[in-house]
Design an enzyme around this catalytic site. Structure first.
Site, PDB file in Angstrom:
ATOM      1  N   TYR A   1       0.816  -1.209   0.000  1.00 37.15           N
ATOM      2  CA  TYR A   1       0.000   0.000   0.000  1.00 37.15           C
ATOM      3  C   TYR A   1       0.849   1.258   0.000  1.00 37.15           C
ATOM      4  O   TYR A   1       2.071   1.190   0.165  1.00 37.15           O
ATOM      5  CB  TYR A   1      -0.960  -0.004   1.197  1.00 37.15           C
ATOM      6  CG  TYR A   1      -0.320   0.366   2.518  1.00 37.15           C
ATOM      7  CD1 TYR A   1       0.520  -0.521   3.181  1.00 37.15           C
ATOM      8  CD2 TYR A   1      -0.568   1.599   3.103  1.00 37.15           C
ATOM      9  CE1 TYR A   1       1.110  -0.173   4.392  1.00 37.15           C
ATOM     10  CE2 TYR A   1       0.004   1.957   4.309  1.00 37.15           C
ATOM     11  CZ  TYR A   1       0.846   1.061   4.950  1.00 37.15           C
ATOM     12  OH  TYR A   1       1.427   1.421   6.134  1.00 37.15           O
TER      13      TYR A   1
ATOM     14  N   ARG B   1       7.514   4.212  -5.334  1.00 36.13           N
ATOM     15  CA  ARG B   1       7.728   3.304  -4.198  1.00 36.13           C
ATOM     16  C   ARG B   1       6.724   2.157  -4.234  1.00 36.13           C
ATOM     17  O   ARG B   1       7.059   1.022  -3.894  1.00 36.13           O
ATOM     18  CB  ARG B   1       7.633   4.087  -2.873  1.00 36.13           C
ATOM     19  CG  ARG B   1       8.020   3.246  -1.670  1.00 36.13           C
ATOM     20  CD  ARG B   1       8.107   4.064  -0.400  1.00 36.13           C
ATOM     21  NE  ARG B   1       6.801   4.548   0.033  1.00 36.13           N
ATOM     22  CZ  ARG B   1       6.595   5.337   1.076  1.00 36.13           C
ATOM     23  NH1 ARG B   1       7.623   5.746   1.811  1.00 36.13           N
ATOM     24  NH2 ARG B   1       5.381   5.729   1.410  1.00 36.13           N
TER      25      ARG B   1
ATOM     26  N   ARG C   1      -8.214 -20.188  -1.290  1.00 40.08           N
ATOM     27  CA  ARG C   1      -7.089 -20.007  -0.378  1.00 40.08           C
ATOM     28  C   ARG C   1      -6.022 -21.093  -0.516  1.00 40.08           C
ATOM     29  O   ARG C   1      -6.214 -22.235  -0.098  1.00 40.08           O
ATOM     30  CB  ARG C   1      -7.617 -19.998   1.061  1.00 40.08           C
ATOM     31  CG  ARG C   1      -6.659 -19.426   2.066  1.00 40.08           C
ATOM     32  CD  ARG C   1      -7.289 -19.478   3.448  1.00 40.08           C
ATOM     33  NE  ARG C   1      -6.580 -18.658   4.415  1.00 40.08           N
ATOM     34  CZ  ARG C   1      -5.415 -18.984   4.953  1.00 40.08           C
ATOM     35  NH1 ARG C   1      -4.844 -20.124   4.620  1.00 40.08           N
ATOM     36  NH2 ARG C   1      -4.842 -18.186   5.832  1.00 40.08           N
TER      37      ARG C   1
ATOM     38  N   HIS D   1      -1.483 -21.169  -0.432  1.00 40.09           N
ATOM     39  CA  HIS D   1      -0.306 -20.332  -0.248  1.00 40.09           C
ATOM     40  C   HIS D   1       0.332 -19.955  -1.589  1.00 40.09           C
ATOM     41  O   HIS D   1       0.793 -18.842  -1.785  1.00 40.09           O
ATOM     42  CB  HIS D   1       0.742 -21.035   0.622  1.00 40.09           C
ATOM     43  CG  HIS D   1       0.439 -20.956   2.093  1.00 40.09           C
ATOM     44  ND1 HIS D   1      -0.800 -21.230   2.606  1.00 40.09           N
ATOM     45  CD2 HIS D   1       1.216 -20.629   3.149  1.00 40.09           C
ATOM     46  CE1 HIS D   1      -0.778 -21.071   3.912  1.00 40.09           C
ATOM     47  NE2 HIS D   1       0.442 -20.698   4.272  1.00 40.09           N
TER      48      HIS D   1
ATOM     49  N   LYS E   1       6.404  -1.742   1.552  1.00 40.09           N
ATOM     50  CA  LYS E   1       5.284  -1.190   2.325  1.00 40.09           C
ATOM     51  C   LYS E   1       4.135  -2.198   2.301  1.00 40.09           C
ATOM     52  O   LYS E   1       3.143  -2.048   1.588  1.00 40.09           O
ATOM     53  CB  LYS E   1       4.877   0.181   1.765  1.00 40.09           C
ATOM     54  CG  LYS E   1       4.142   1.035   2.774  1.00 40.09           C
ATOM     55  CD  LYS E   1       4.210   2.496   2.401  1.00 40.09           C
ATOM     56  CE  LYS E   1       3.265   3.361   3.220  1.00 40.09           C
ATOM     57  NZ  LYS E   1       3.441   3.296   4.655  1.00 40.09           N
TER      58      LYS E   1
ATOM     59  N   GLU F   1      13.311   2.692  12.882  1.00 42.08           N
ATOM     60  CA  GLU F   1      12.212   3.596  12.504  1.00 42.08           C
ATOM     61  C   GLU F   1      11.069   3.395  13.488  1.00 42.08           C
ATOM     62  O   GLU F   1      11.117   2.509  14.336  1.00 42.08           O
ATOM     63  CB  GLU F   1      11.740   3.314  11.073  1.00 42.08           C
ATOM     64  CG  GLU F   1      11.136   1.933  10.882  1.00 42.08           C
ATOM     65  CD  GLU F   1      10.554   1.718   9.491  1.00 42.08           C
ATOM     66  OE1 GLU F   1      10.271   2.694   8.784  1.00 42.08           O
ATOM     67  OE2 GLU F   1      10.360   0.529   9.132  1.00 42.08           O
TER      68      GLU F   1
ATOM     69  N   LEU G   1      11.455   1.494   6.104  1.00 43.36           N
ATOM     70  CA  LEU G   1      10.794   1.991   4.894  1.00 43.36           C
ATOM     71  C   LEU G   1      11.437   3.325   4.529  1.00 43.36           C
ATOM     72  O   LEU G   1      11.590   4.194   5.390  1.00 43.36           O
ATOM     73  CB  LEU G   1       9.302   2.202   5.164  1.00 43.36           C
ATOM     74  CG  LEU G   1       8.524   2.740   3.957  1.00 43.36           C
ATOM     75  CD1 LEU G   1       8.262   1.606   2.967  1.00 43.36           C
ATOM     76  CD2 LEU G   1       7.230   3.380   4.384  1.00 43.36           C
TER      77      LEU G   1
HETATM   78  N1  PMP Z   1       8.070   3.946   8.239  1.00 40.97           N
HETATM   79  C1  PMP Z   1       6.907   3.295   8.348  1.00 40.97           C
HETATM   80  C2  PMP Z   1       6.896   1.922   8.929  1.00 40.97           C
HETATM   81  C3  PMP Z   1       5.709   3.908   7.926  1.00 40.97           C
HETATM   82  O1  PMP Z   1       4.535   3.248   8.014  1.00 40.97           O
HETATM   83  C4  PMP Z   1       5.748   5.234   7.427  1.00 40.97           C
HETATM   84  C5  PMP Z   1       4.481   5.939   7.026  1.00 40.97           C
HETATM   85  N2  PMP Z   1       3.993   5.546   5.795  1.00 40.97           N
HETATM   86  C6  PMP Z   1       6.994   5.870   7.327  1.00 40.97           C
HETATM   87  C7  PMP Z   1       8.136   5.198   7.749  1.00 40.97           C
HETATM   88  C8  PMP Z   1       7.111   7.263   6.756  1.00 40.97           C
HETATM   89  O2  PMP Z   1       6.969   7.239   5.368  1.00 40.97           O
HETATM   90  P1  PMP Z   1       6.359   8.464   4.552  1.00 40.97           P
HETATM   91  O3  PMP Z   1       7.221   9.645   4.859  1.00 40.97           O
HETATM   92  O4  PMP Z   1       6.473   8.047   3.135  1.00 40.97           O
HETATM   93  O5  PMP Z   1       4.962   8.656   5.019  1.00 40.97           O
END
Ligand code: PMP
Length: 279
Positions: free
Chosen positions: A33, A52, A100, A102, A147, A179, A203
């Protein structure tokens, strides 16, 4: 129009939008997403978000027939149709609906969903005051650069933070901080502004990239390097970045004060630069 959704080519009200219970997003979290927002009605760094999204899709071997340009067009028309002053946009792509199993289903069309809802920004007070964070062990998988829809560790971490009276949880893996559950992390040591490096453990946030570039343009010493949890306690300033949090000062880590316990000057400069960028 109120909050709306686009589901595989069809527009409708968000409240009545649906996908199959056999959708692999629902069954397995088999999808990815993006969260995007507008500023003054303009979509913020749309191309970077779409780029991305395709990178995430590639990593989990989903291919969609829509081109990046087509996705951009759908996003732009959703923003227009929904007519909110500011819009929060989610794009979700799953491997599609199939019995369903895998193994990847053959000949199944991926599900493409976009939702457009009114954006409620964080209260300005929170940016002045700063927030508390806690550290949690990173129990996520090894592809945090994707993501992915699989957000359970993030949800557990965030809930734990909220129950501890904190705003965000920071993931720690091998003694290093990477993060937040939904944000990237920066720390200031003297004149240096440091953020953990991109790779499999975080991310690559669009806001993170924007803040790095703004800092460099301002002549600040921006760098990407691993930060241990022990070092984070000694930081002069800490802040979070993200689509929702923008540039958000952190004043406490696990109940210990960061710096002098107030939002710092470097954070304030970057916050201001970011606000200029989006105003
Ligand atoms: N890390 C994670 C795990 C996130 O979910 C997000 C938010 N989408 C971010 C970092 C920040 O990313 P962005 O600046 O693209 O929103």
């Amino acid at each position: 129009m109120p909050n709306i959704a686009y589901v595989n080519g069809r527009w409708g009200h968000l409240a009545s939008a649906s996908v199959s219970v056999e959708d692999r997003g629902f069954q397995f979290g088999d999808g990815v997403y993006e969260l995007i927002r507008t500023y003054h009605g303009t979509v913020f760094h749309l191309q970077e978000h779409i780029k991305r999204l395709y990178e995430s899709l590639k990593q989990i071997e989903i291919s969609i027939k829509e081109t990046p340009l087509r996705l951009e067009q759908i996003v732009q028309s959703g923003v227009k149709k929904s007519g909110h002053s500011e819009t929060k946009i989610y794009i979700q792509v799953t491997r599609g609906a199939a019995p369903r199993l895998h193994s990847f289903p053959k000949g199944v069309r991926p599900t493409l969903v976009m939702t457009f809802r009114k954006l409620d920004p964080l209260s300005p007070k929170i940016f002045n005051k700063g927030v508390a964070i806690i550290s949690v062990e990173d129990i996520r998988w090894g592809l945090c650069n994707v993501k992915s829809l699989n957000l359970l560790p993030n949800l557990l971490a965030r809930e734990h933070a909220l129950r501890s009276g904190a705003f965000e949880a920071i993931f720690v893996r091998d003694r290093f901080v990477w993060e937040g559950a939904g944000s990237n992390l920066f720390a200031v040591f003297g004149k240096k502004v440091v953020t953990p490096p991109v790779g499999h453990y975080l991310l690559s946030g669009i806001t993170r990239e924007v803040v790095l570039a703004l800092g460099k343009k301002m002549g600040l010493k921006m760098s990407e390097a691993k930060i241990s949890l022990a070092a984070l306690y000694r930081a002069d300033e800490v802040f979070l970045t993200g689509t929702t949090v923008e540039v958000l000062p952190v004043i406490r880590l696990n109940e210990k004060q960061i710096g002098d316990g107030r939002s710092g000057t470097m954070t304030a400069r970057l916050y201001e630069a970011f606000q200029n960028e989006v105003s």
